[in-house]
Design an enzyme around this catalytic site. Structure first.
Site, mmCIF file in Angstrom:
data_model
loop_
_atom_site.group_PDB
_atom_site.id
_atom_site.type_symbol
_atom_site.label_atom_id
_atom_site.label_comp_id
_atom_site.label_asym_id
_atom_site.label_seq_id
_atom_site.Cartn_x
_atom_site.Cartn_y
_atom_site.Cartn_z
ATOM 1 N N LYS A 1 2.520 -3.718 6.537
ATOM 2 C CA LYS A 1 2.817 -3.768 5.101
ATOM 3 C C LYS A 1 4.323 -3.662 4.860
ATOM 4 O O LYS A 1 4.887 -4.401 4.048
ATOM 5 C CB LYS A 1 2.078 -2.644 4.356
ATOM 6 N N TYR B 1 -1.131 -0.810 10.801
ATOM 7 C CA TYR B 1 -1.439 -1.386 9.490
ATOM 8 C C TYR B 1 -0.293 -1.120 8.517
ATOM 9 O O TYR B 1 0.196 -2.020 7.822
ATOM 10 C CB TYR B 1 -2.743 -0.770 8.963
ATOM 11 N N SER C 1 0.835 -1.196 0.000
ATOM 12 C CA SER C 1 0.000 0.000 0.000
ATOM 13 C C SER C 1 0.868 1.243 0.000
ATOM 14 O O SER C 1 1.964 1.264 0.592
ATOM 15 C CB SER C 1 -0.863 -0.023 1.261
HETATM 16 N N1 UFG Z 1 -12.692 11.236 3.518
HETATM 17 C C1 UFG Z 1 -13.702 12.098 3.844
HETATM 18 N N2 UFG Z 1 -14.862 11.566 4.344
HETATM 19 C C2 UFG Z 1 -15.045 10.229 4.528
HETATM 20 C C3 UFG Z 1 -13.989 9.348 4.193
HETATM 21 C C4 UFG Z 1 -12.830 9.875 3.693
HETATM 22 O O1 UFG Z 1 -13.579 13.304 3.697
HETATM 23 O O2 UFG Z 1 -16.115 9.797 5.003
HETATM 24 C C5 UFG Z 1 -11.471 11.779 2.923
HETATM 25 C C6 UFG Z 1 -10.196 11.485 3.698
HETATM 26 O O3 UFG Z 1 -9.986 12.438 4.697
HETATM 27 C C7 UFG Z 1 -9.157 11.515 2.573
HETATM 28 C C8 UFG Z 1 -9.923 10.989 1.360
HETATM 29 O O4 UFG Z 1 -11.297 11.172 1.667
HETATM 30 O O5 UFG Z 1 -8.763 12.826 2.312
HETATM 31 C C9 UFG Z 1 -9.687 9.520 1.078
HETATM 32 O O6 UFG Z 1 -9.927 8.763 2.257
HETATM 33 P P1 UFG Z 1 -10.081 7.180 2.220
HETATM 34 O O7 UFG Z 1 -10.428 6.739 3.616
HETATM 35 O O8 UFG Z 1 -10.992 6.770 1.130
HETATM 36 O O9 UFG Z 1 -8.624 6.676 1.807
HETATM 37 P P2 UFG Z 1 -7.202 6.922 2.518
HETATM 38 O O10 UFG Z 1 -6.372 7.672 1.535
HETATM 39 O O11 UFG Z 1 -7.349 7.513 3.856
HETATM 40 O O12 UFG Z 1 -6.679 5.429 2.746
HETATM 41 C C10 UFG Z 1 -6.672 4.467 1.706
HETATM 42 C C11 UFG Z 1 -6.875 3.094 2.317
HETATM 43 C C12 UFG Z 1 -5.684 2.711 3.168
HETATM 44 C C13 UFG Z 1 -4.447 2.822 2.356
HETATM 45 C C14 UFG Z 1 -4.320 4.171 1.739
HETATM 46 C C15 UFG Z 1 -3.098 4.158 0.879
HETATM 47 O O13 UFG Z 1 -8.024 3.075 3.127
HETATM 48 O O14 UFG Z 1 -5.822 1.369 3.578
HETATM 49 O O15 UFG Z 1 -5.482 4.494 0.989
HETATM 50 O O16 UFG Z 1 -3.216 4.723 -0.309
HETATM 51 F F1 UFG Z 1 -3.390 2.584 3.140
#
Ligand code: UFG
Length: 368
Positions: free
Chosen positions: A157, A153, A129
């Site tokens: 990885k 997590y 990841s």
């Molecule tokens: N976000 C919101 N509201 C929500 C959910 C997310 O505003 O309800 C925002 C987050 O703050 C972030 C973006 O949307 O700015 C993306 O968030 P995600 O939770 O969809 O994805 P992340 O980038 O936080 O994490 C994902 C995976 C992880 C992985 C990571 C690595 O969930 O497991 O990408 O690229 F490690």
């Protein structure tokens, strides 16, 4: 092993990325073998896969921590390679339950590798990841960037990547492909398979789709004061079918030339939370209510990939746009409002014959 088709073991093959990779491998002429304990997936996916591929699905039910059983599975199907998807993936949960994450994610890989060593099956693709980079000093992120994991997590990885590197050094017969995923979203265009999170989705795209169908009232946008063009978090969203194609390219490259690699899989483009919401509104024709909420702990402002290495090493490049991702997520969500628990009187998309039953060999889950 089906005659002449190389068998590839997919640990966690019934999950979101595993199931899409299953389809891509079949289309590329491989015989994928699913190994899954269904702890975070639904057996109904097997029937959907049969509909999509028009062939029986081979699925071994059990836990990858059961090494002697994994040896049996590898031998029975004469696997020439494995793709290791099985692992827990919720960042927040890993902070609450670190031992569970280390045992399952690191222990699971060790168990698989021991079984592969025993059976002399030494080609492996590992689901890593972009989270291993932590908070990058700049974007885009290439594979030479320092790794700085922040959550348990992310540590699991990176530990797995290090185990694979040690193994490669110890014995050059090992062929290792490490794939660092950015943000996989979307679903198969048929609407038959997709992401089916249990409970409240942690990730943005499944949350947005649930708001669009009225299951949730509004999206909480975590932070609007980041140093990004519109103040919301920027990520590199990647269509899951492009990601699946990346796995096929990785397995094929390992089997063909045997050189190990570590590569980013993303589109190379950053999209903000507000841009995702707008794209989803276009795709669905529905308005997506949202409100700004405080930043989510552990989130970084922005990251997206430098994807040139995946292009030069594997000849792989993402094809789908954000509009494609939203369209296919929406299609999946509309047809399966309760995910794989949705009861459909007729197959939800394709009208192809369904083989009588899946080849599931029952086995109790162990460990965890
Ligand atoms: N976000 C919101 N509201 C929500 C959910 C997310 O505003 O309800 C925002 C987050 O703050 C972030 C973006 O949307 O700015 C993306 O968030 P995600 O939770 O969809 O994805 P992340 O980038 O936080 O994490 C994902 C995976 C992880 C992985 C990571 C690595 O969930 O497991 O990408 O690229 F490690």
């Amino acid at each position: 092993m089906t005659l002449n088709k190389p068998s590839v073991l997919l640990t966690g093959g019934a999950g979101y990325i595993g199931s899409h990779t299953f389809v891509a491998l079949v289309e590329a002429g491989y015989q994928p073998v699913i190994l899954d304990d269904f702890s975070n997936s639904h057996p109904a996916v097997l029937q959907r896969l049969e509909q999509l591929t028009e062939q029986p699905v081979i699925c071994e039910r059990g836990n990858v921590l059961d090494t002697p059983w994994v040896v049996e599975v590898l031998q029975r199907h004469r696997c020439v390679a494995a793709i290791h998807f099985a692992g827990f993936k919720a960042v927040g949960e890993s902070v609450q339950k670190p031992l569970m994450y280390y045992q399952n994610n690191v222990g699971g890989l060790l168990s698989l590798l021991q079984a592969m060593e025993t059976t002399e099956c030494r080609s492996v693709v590992f689901s890593s990841s972009a989270t291993v980079y932590g908070d990058p000093a700049s974007v885009p992120i290439d594979e030479q960037f320092p790794c700085a994991p922040e959550s348990p997590y992310a540590h699991t990885k990176l530990m797995c990547e290090n185990i694979l590197a040690s193994l490669r050094t110890s014995d050059p017969a090992w062929r290792v492909g490490v794939l660092r995923y950015f943000n996989p979203v979307g679903a198969h265009p048929s609407g038959l398979i997709g992401e089916d999170p249990s409970g409240i989705p942690n990730n943005l795209m499944p949350y947005v789709t649930q708001v669009a169908v009225g299951k949730r009232a509004m999206v909480n946008v975590f932070g609007n004061d980041y140093p990004t063009p519109d103040g919301t978090g920027v990520r590199d969203y990647l269509h899951v079918t492009d990601l699946a194609a990346g796995h096929v390219a990785a397995v094929s490259a390992l089997l063909a030339h045997g050189k190990s690699f570590t590569i980013n899989l993303g589109t190379g483009e950053g999209t903000s939370v507000l841009e995702v919401i707008q794209a989803f509104e276009r795709a669905s024709g529905r308005s997506i209510p949202y409100e700004f909420a405080p930043r989510r702990a552990g989130d970084v402002a922005q990251y997206f990939a430098d994807v040139s290495l995946a292009g030069s090493l594997l000849g792989w490049r993402a094809q789908c746009t954000m509009d494609d991702m939203c369209r296919d997520s929406w299609h999946w969500q509309q047809r399966n409002p309760e995910g794989y628990r949705t009861v459909t009187s007729s197959p939800p998309a394709l009208q192809v014959p369904v083989p009588a039953s899946s080849n599931v060999s029952a086995r109790p889950a162990v460990g965890m």
